[in-house]
Design a protein around this motif. Structure first.
Motif, PDB file in Angstrom:
ATOM      1  N   GLN A  77       0.851  -1.180   0.000  1.00 43.35           N
ATOM      2  CA  GLN A  77       0.000   0.000   0.000  1.00 43.35           C
ATOM      3  C   GLN A  77       0.894   1.239   0.000  1.00 43.35           C
ATOM      4  O   GLN A  77       1.852   1.321   0.767  1.00 43.35           O
ATOM      5  CB  GLN A  77      -0.874  -0.037   1.251  1.00 43.35           C
ATOM      6  N   ALA A  78       0.591   2.188  -0.858  1.00 42.57           N
ATOM      7  CA  ALA A  78       1.359   3.433  -0.917  1.00 42.57           C
ATOM      8  C   ALA A  78       0.392   4.609  -0.861  1.00 42.57           C
ATOM      9  O   ALA A  78      -0.726   4.526  -1.359  1.00 42.57           O
ATOM     10  CB  ALA A  78       2.182   3.499  -2.195  1.00 42.57           C
ATOM     11  N   ARG A  79       0.834   5.666  -0.245  1.00 47.05           N
ATOM     12  CA  ARG A  79      -0.006   6.872  -0.202  1.00 47.05           C
ATOM     13  C   ARG A  79       0.874   8.078  -0.496  1.00 47.05           C
ATOM     14  O   ARG A  79       2.066   8.108  -0.192  1.00 47.05           O
ATOM     15  CB  ARG A  79      -0.714   6.998   1.129  1.00 47.05           C
ATOM     16  N   GLU A  80       0.252   9.065  -1.113  1.00 43.88           N
ATOM     17  CA  GLU A  80       0.967  10.285  -1.478  1.00 43.88           C
ATOM     18  C   GLU A  80       1.078  11.169  -0.244  1.00 43.88           C
ATOM     19  O   GLU A  80       0.069  11.564   0.346  1.00 43.88           O
ATOM     20  CB  GLU A  80       0.229  10.996  -2.608  1.00 43.88           C
ATOM     21  N   ILE A  81       2.303  11.472   0.162  1.00 44.66           N
ATOM     22  CA  ILE A  81       2.482  12.321   1.343  1.00 44.66           C
ATOM     23  C   ILE A  81       2.679  13.788   0.973  1.00 44.66           C
ATOM     24  O   ILE A  81       2.438  14.667   1.791  1.00 44.66           O
ATOM     25  CB  ILE A  81       3.638  11.816   2.249  1.00 44.66           C
ATOM     26  N   LYS A  82       3.148  14.038  -0.243  1.00 42.86           N
ATOM     27  CA  LYS A  82       3.170  15.376  -0.830  1.00 42.86           C
ATOM     28  C   LYS A  82       3.202  15.170  -2.338  1.00 42.86           C
ATOM     29  O   LYS A  82       3.484  14.067  -2.800  1.00 42.86           O
ATOM     30  CB  LYS A  82       4.334  16.228  -0.317  1.00 42.86           C
ATOM     31  N   PRO A  83       2.885  16.172  -3.114  1.00 43.12           N
ATOM     32  CA  PRO A  83       2.783  15.974  -4.564  1.00 43.12           C
ATOM     33  C   PRO A  83       4.015  15.290  -5.166  1.00 43.12           C
ATOM     34  O   PRO A  83       5.134  15.776  -5.032  1.00 43.12           O
ATOM     35  CB  PRO A  83       2.605  17.392  -5.108  1.00 43.12           C
ATOM     36  N   GLY A  84       3.781  14.137  -5.751  1.00 44.08           N
ATOM     37  CA  GLY A  84       4.846  13.391  -6.409  1.00 44.08           C
ATOM     38  C   GLY A  84       5.701  12.538  -5.491  1.00 44.08           C
ATOM     39  O   GLY A  84       6.606  11.846  -5.945  1.00 44.08           O
ATOM     40  N   VAL A  85       5.435  12.572  -4.187  1.00 42.83           N
ATOM     41  CA  VAL A  85       6.208  11.780  -3.221  1.00 42.83           C
ATOM     42  C   VAL A  85       5.264  10.802  -2.531  1.00 42.83           C
ATOM     43  O   VAL A  85       4.256  11.193  -1.949  1.00 42.83           O
ATOM     44  CB  VAL A  85       6.898  12.683  -2.165  1.00 42.83           C
ATOM     45  N   PHE A  86       5.617   9.534  -2.630  1.00 43.26           N
ATOM     46  CA  PHE A  86       4.774   8.482  -2.072  1.00 43.26           C
ATOM     47  C   PHE A  86       5.518   7.733  -0.977  1.00 43.26           C
ATOM     48  O   PHE A  86       6.742   7.585  -1.023  1.00 43.26           O
ATOM     49  CB  PHE A  86       4.357   7.489  -3.167  1.00 43.26           C
ATOM     50  N   GLN A  87       4.755   7.261  -0.013  1.00 44.55           N
ATOM     51  CA  GLN A  87       5.312   6.447   1.062  1.00 44.55           C
ATOM     52  C   GLN A  87       4.675   5.069   0.971  1.00 44.55           C
ATOM     53  O   GLN A  87       3.447   4.935   0.984  1.00 44.55           O
ATOM     54  CB  GLN A  87       5.018   7.074   2.419  1.00 44.55           C
TER      55      GLN A  87
END
Length: 105
Positions: A77-87
């Motif tokens: 599972q990945a989520r966007e933490i800021k535009p263009g950056v995923f965790q």
């Protein structure tokens, strides 16, 4: 172990894995719950022991165990933490392969 108990164990394991893999994703949790329940309801009237427990390729218990393992080890599972950056949520069970760069010729 009784067959009924084994089937219930598979059902519960799938739901526990669903909760771990999709933690925090309300939509994925709901869709996962619906799919697991749908598949078990679809096969609830299967009475033949061979279909449930013994003869491949329709071994339902083994199939549910393989699905549970696949969810646990390969779904990230990945989520966007800021535009263009995923965790990415990498769990201890997540299968990690070596990243080998591709070289042409």
């Amino acid at each position: 172990m009784s067959l009924r108990r084994e089937v219930l164990k598979c059902f519960k394991n799938l739901h526990r894995t669903r909760e771990i893999v999709f933690n925090g994703d309300v939509r994925a949790l709901q869709k996962g719950r619906e799919k697991i329940n749908e598949e078990f309801k679809k096969n609830k009237d299967v009475q033949e022991l061979a279909t449930i427990n013994e003869v491949p390729p329709i071994n339902l218990i083994r199939f549910s165990e393989e699905v549970e393992k696949e969810l646990r080890t390969t779904v990230v599972q990945a989520r966007e933490i800021k535009p263009g950056v995923f965790q990415a949520n990498i769990r201890p069970d997540t299968l990690k392969l070596d990243n080998i760069p591709y070289k042409d010729g």
